[in-house]
Design a protein around this motif. Structure first.
Motif, mmCIF file in Angstrom:
data_model
loop_
_atom_site.group_PDB
_atom_site.id
_atom_site.type_symbol
_atom_site.label_atom_id
_atom_site.label_comp_id
_atom_site.label_asym_id
_atom_site.label_seq_id
_atom_site.Cartn_x
_atom_site.Cartn_y
_atom_site.Cartn_z
ATOM 1 N N SER A 12 0.855 -1.197 0.000
ATOM 2 C CA SER A 12 0.000 0.000 0.000
ATOM 3 C C SER A 12 0.883 1.238 0.000
ATOM 4 O O SER A 12 1.985 1.227 0.564
ATOM 5 C CB SER A 12 -0.918 0.011 1.230
ATOM 6 N N TYR A 13 0.391 2.270 -0.660
ATOM 7 C CA TYR A 13 1.124 3.536 -0.758
ATOM 8 C C TYR A 13 0.135 4.638 -0.416
ATOM 9 O O TYR A 13 -0.893 4.778 -1.076
ATOM 10 C CB TYR A 13 1.674 3.715 -2.173
ATOM 11 N N HIS A 14 0.437 5.380 0.636
ATOM 12 C CA HIS A 14 -0.522 6.379 1.114
ATOM 13 C C HIS A 14 0.165 7.723 1.295
ATOM 14 O O HIS A 14 1.269 7.799 1.829
ATOM 15 C CB HIS A 14 -1.127 5.949 2.454
ATOM 16 N N THR A 15 -0.473 8.767 0.795
ATOM 17 C CA THR A 15 0.031 10.125 0.989
ATOM 18 C C THR A 15 -1.017 10.948 1.718
ATOM 19 O O THR A 15 -2.221 10.713 1.583
ATOM 20 C CB THR A 15 0.353 10.810 -0.355
ATOM 21 N N GLU A 16 -0.563 11.900 2.484
ATOM 22 C CA GLU A 16 -1.463 12.805 3.203
ATOM 23 C C GLU A 16 -0.934 14.223 3.067
ATOM 24 O O GLU A 16 0.215 14.503 3.397
ATOM 25 C CB GLU A 16 -1.563 12.422 4.674
ATOM 26 N N GLU A 17 -1.797 15.095 2.543
ATOM 27 C CA GLU A 17 -1.414 16.487 2.333
ATOM 28 C C GLU A 17 -1.805 17.302 3.559
ATOM 29 O O GLU A 17 -2.980 17.342 3.932
ATOM 30 C CB GLU A 17 -2.108 17.058 1.088
ATOM 31 N N LYS A 18 -0.828 17.928 4.178
ATOM 32 C CA LYS A 18 -1.076 18.740 5.358
ATOM 33 C C LYS A 18 -0.694 20.187 5.086
ATOM 34 O O LYS A 18 0.134 20.464 4.213
ATOM 35 C CB LYS A 18 -0.275 18.213 6.557
ATOM 36 N N ASP A 19 -1.304 21.082 5.831
ATOM 37 C CA ASP A 19 -0.934 22.486 5.727
ATOM 38 C C ASP A 19 0.320 22.738 6.553
ATOM 39 O O ASP A 19 0.351 22.438 7.749
ATOM 40 C CB ASP A 19 -2.079 23.377 6.220
ATOM 41 N N LEU A 20 1.351 23.268 5.927
ATOM 42 C CA LEU A 20 2.636 23.450 6.598
ATOM 43 C C LEU A 20 2.500 24.312 7.847
ATOM 44 O O LEU A 20 3.050 23.988 8.909
ATOM 45 C CB LEU A 20 3.635 24.078 5.622
ATOM 46 N N ILE A 21 1.774 25.413 7.744
ATOM 47 C CA ILE A 21 1.642 26.345 8.869
ATOM 48 C C ILE A 21 0.815 25.713 9.982
ATOM 49 O O ILE A 21 1.172 25.789 11.167
ATOM 50 C CB ILE A 21 1.008 27.665 8.398
ATOM 51 N N ALA A 22 -0.288 25.072 9.608
ATOM 52 C CA ALA A 22 -1.119 24.440 10.633
ATOM 53 C C ALA A 22 -0.374 23.309 11.322
ATOM 54 O O ALA A 22 -0.431 23.159 12.553
ATOM 55 C CB ALA A 22 -2.405 23.915 10.000
ATOM 56 N N ASN A 23 0.353 22.514 10.534
ATOM 57 C CA ASN A 23 1.017 21.337 11.072
ATOM 58 C C ASN A 23 2.237 21.681 11.917
ATOM 59 O O ASN A 23 2.532 21.006 12.912
ATOM 60 C CB ASN A 23 1.426 20.415 9.921
ATOM 61 N N LYS A 24 2.959 22.730 11.521
ATOM 62 C CA LYS A 24 4.213 23.062 12.199
ATOM 63 C C LYS A 24 4.074 24.177 13.232
ATOM 64 O O LYS A 24 4.922 24.310 14.121
ATOM 65 C CB LYS A 24 5.265 23.487 11.168
ATOM 66 N N VAL A 25 3.023 24.990 13.129
ATOM 67 C CA VAL A 25 2.903 26.149 14.015
ATOM 68 C C VAL A 25 1.656 26.057 14.901
ATOM 69 O O VAL A 25 1.745 25.945 16.125
ATOM 70 C CB VAL A 25 2.887 27.469 13.207
ATOM 71 N N PHE A 26 0.480 26.085 14.272
ATOM 72 C CA PHE A 26 -0.749 26.227 15.048
ATOM 73 C C PHE A 26 -1.121 24.952 15.805
ATOM 74 O O PHE A 26 -1.568 25.023 16.955
ATOM 75 C CB PHE A 26 -1.903 26.659 14.130
ATOM 76 N N ASP A 27 -0.948 23.788 15.183
ATOM 77 C CA ASP A 27 -1.292 22.550 15.889
ATOM 78 C C ASP A 27 -0.396 22.319 17.110
ATOM 79 O O ASP A 27 -0.899 21.993 18.195
ATOM 80 C CB ASP A 27 -1.229 21.363 14.931
ATOM 81 N N PRO A 28 0.941 22.472 16.990
ATOM 82 C CA PRO A 28 1.767 22.350 18.205
ATOM 83 C C PRO A 28 1.422 23.385 19.268
ATOM 84 O O PRO A 28 1.453 23.086 20.464
ATOM 85 C CB PRO A 28 3.197 22.550 17.681
#
Length: 631
Positions: free
Chosen positions: A572-588
């Motif tokens: 299986s090959y799975h990709t997930e597109e995340k928002d850089l700012i949300a993932n690295k700044v706002f979510d943490p």
């Protein structure tokens, strides 16, 4: 569900009719409208009147589409849920009008909050889904953080001037540091507009909302963020420095938005990131107009404002076409994942044609409304490049390069959406059983596209009709040669559309009596494979995403095949597109705040004696600080 929203549609039509009459009167006569309701005065100048018409048009298109879209409700929502949805839609329509006719910060804050809360309730339409609840909560939290900016501005202006009318905001900015009042307001407006890096709420929210709401939020509501930046930017006497800041933010937003749109395989998220890009273009042109005012370049300023108003109109109409097309696809296939689509041109040709026309428009290709709305932006950028000041000239270079890159990337994003989703062979069973919705569902889409087509062939006519808006924004009349240029572009667009139409008609007549051969999609001579040998949305965008990896965040999970593994098992090959700012700044940041709150939760013991102790300690601390003359 359909009956309750039909009532909401009728109410929305009434609101649009009642408010459009004075708005049109203001644009025709050039005289501002005002009304006293209680102790509050509401005012509509030419710019407010223009925004009222934009709000009404977008709301009516959304309401008309929503009546048919909500007719089939597989989740079986209760009457209470249906009434709440219809009421929230009407409230959002009314609140947006309230925002643009407010003349003081208190009224602005009230309608701003009403707009945020009503749209929050609309996003919760699919509250049974975890993603919808998460997106709605993230949205309302960020909107309230932004609203704090308006409250801060109210505090500064009220304490210094004794009131919070817009005229007092102007007086405050003239006698104090401008940034003190403009910065907190800008945070609220930039967050609502989805400007980088305050955009992280927008993609998930637009994807989670029902499609008629997504089109309204994307095409209309986020424009009110740009409205606030323009309104208060003008109130605080715009300067070259302010214009430069807005231009840089606009450039960053446009490029970040469209690059991330390319990486999405969720159709509605792709459209949402495209909205981020277009808001960036609008704010970039606003910045160019402010720069031109600062260096006293009236032609550049008028050209930039022309681009702003035309792009607001164009984007509102085209996003209605695109999001409603996405709604048709979701309704017919029950998926937004492009990797699960394919072959829709055979089962949903009407929807695919509208998606194609919308994609041409949003990519600003010749013959479309997007081309003429960006044309004045190109003019302002090229004229700025010719200025003697090197720093100002470079700003013009950056704006023109951004327009070129954004257009090119938009073509990649929408050829991906249409090519992967509509062409080729169906990748799952979902597209095979899909069908076009009833023609009444597509009627508002054709209305929106008809308006966009009118803009495409008559940009000069629209600019003449909106001359009062441009004069109110710039206090300058439209140069005759700019109108002549736009008329020429419109004629060229009309000729191109007619030629394409004739070629299409001749082709249709030539092939009408000939048999059409059908077969599997060409696969480089290999015809024994299945749908999996086709490009996917992920592989189509892979090369672009790899180049732009510093501003994208795509995670890939799969297990490598060992060279010694002669007969590998299914992988299986799975990709997930995340928002850089949300993932690295706002979510943490959110996780950190949650941890702090959980740590403080130990104070909530449920023991009444503990709470009395807390009150006693607080009183002691206040007394001590008072005796120490700290308080």
């Amino acid at each position: 569900m359909r009956l309750t929203f039909m009532v909401a549609c009728v109410v929305s039509l009434v609101i649009a009719f009642v408010t459009s009459i004075p708005a049109v009167t203001v644009l025709v006569t050039g005289m501002a409208w005002s009304a006293d309701i209680g102790s509050v005065t509401y005012v509509a100048d030419s710019f407010s009147a223009f925004m009222v018409l934009v709000i009404n048009t977008g709301s009516v298109l959304a309401a008309l589409y929503g009546v048919r879209y909500l007719a089939d409700d597989p989740d079986g929502r209760s009457l209470t849920e249906s009434i709440l949805h219809g009421t929230s839609f009407v409230a959002l329509h009314a609140a947006m009008i309230g925002v643009v006719i407010s003349s003081d910060l208190y009224s602005l804050f009230y309608f701003w909050e009403a707009m945020s809360i009503s749209s929050f309730l609309l996003v919760l339409f699919d509250a049974r889904q975890t993603k919808a609840r998460t997106a709605a909560i993230r949205y309302i939290l960020q909107m309230h953080i932004g609203a704090v900016g308006i409250l801060v501005a109210i505090g500064f202006v009220s304490s210094a001037m004794g009131g919070v009318t817009y005229s007092l905001v102007h007086d405050y900015a003239a006698s104090h540091q401008t940034w003190i009042v403009l910065l907190p307001l800008a945070v609220a407006f930039a967050m609502k507009a989805g400007l980088f890096p305050l955009h992280s709420w927008l993609p998930d929210t637009h994807a989670a909302a029902p499609s008629h709401v997504s089109g309204l939020m994307s095409g209309v509501m986020i424009k009110l963020g740009a409205y606030g930046l323009i309104r208060f930017g003008l109130l605080t006497d715009p300067s070259t420095e302010l214009g430069t800041v807005l231009l840089v933010i606009g450039i960053a937003t446009a490029l970040f938005g469209i690059v991330n749109a390319i990486g999405q395989r969720d159709l509605k998220k792709l459209l949402a990131y495209s909205s981020v890009e277009n808001m960036g273009l609008i704010v970039m042109s606003v910045g160019m107009a402010f720069i031109a005012r600062g260096i006293d370049a009236p032609y550049i300023e008028i050209a930039a404002w022309s681009g702003v108003v035309l792009h607001i109109l164009h984007h509102m109409l085209i996003k209605a076409v695109l999001f409603q097309s996405a709604g048709n696809i979701l309704h017919g296939t029950h998926t937004r994942d492009l990797n699960n689509l394919g072959g829709l041109i055979h089962t949903m040709p009407g929807t695919v044609n509208l998606l194609l026309l919308g994609g041409l428009g949003i990519s600003a290709l010749p013959g479309s409304s997007g081309f003429v709305s960006e044309f004045p932006m190109y003019i302002s950028g090229i004229k700025t490049m010719m200025m003697s000041s090197t720093s100002i000239s470079m700003l013009g270079v950056f704006s023109v390069v951004t327009l070129c890159l954004a257009g090119g990337f938009a073509i990649i994003a929408f050829t991906k959406a249409i090519g992967i989703g509509a062409l080729g062979t169906a990748r799952t069973k979902a597209p095979l059983t899909a069908h076009d919705p009833h023609w009444t569902t597509r009627f508002p889409q054709w209305l929106a596209f008809g308006g966009a087509l009118f803009i495409a062939v008559a940009p000069g006519m629209f600019i003449r009709a909106l001359s009062g808006v441009l004069y109110g924004l710039s206090e300058k009349h439209i140069p005759h040669d700019l109108l002549t240029t736009l008329d020429t572009v419109g004629i060229g667009q009309a000729v191109l559309i007619i030629v394409v139409g004739i070629v299409w008609l001749l082709r249709m007549l030539a092939t009408r009596t000939k048999p059409v051969a059908e077969g599997p999609t060409w696969g480089c001579g290999f015809q024994e494979g299945d749908a999996r040998i086709q490009y996917t949305a992920t592989t189509y965008a892979d090369s672009t995403i790899e180049i732009m990896s510093p501003v994208t965040d795509v995670s890939v999970s799969y297990r490598h095949i060992d060279p010694a593994d002669m007969f590998p098992r299914t992988r299986s090959y799975h990709t997930e597109e995340k928002d850089l700012i949300a993932n690295k700044v706002f979510d943490p940041l959110a996780i950190g705040v949650e941890r702090v709150l959980r740590a403080l939760a130990v104070l909530q013991s449920g023991n009444m004696r503990s709470y009395i102790l807390y009150a006693f300690v607080f009183i002691v601390v206040v007394v001590v600080l008072t005796l120490a003359e700290v308080l």
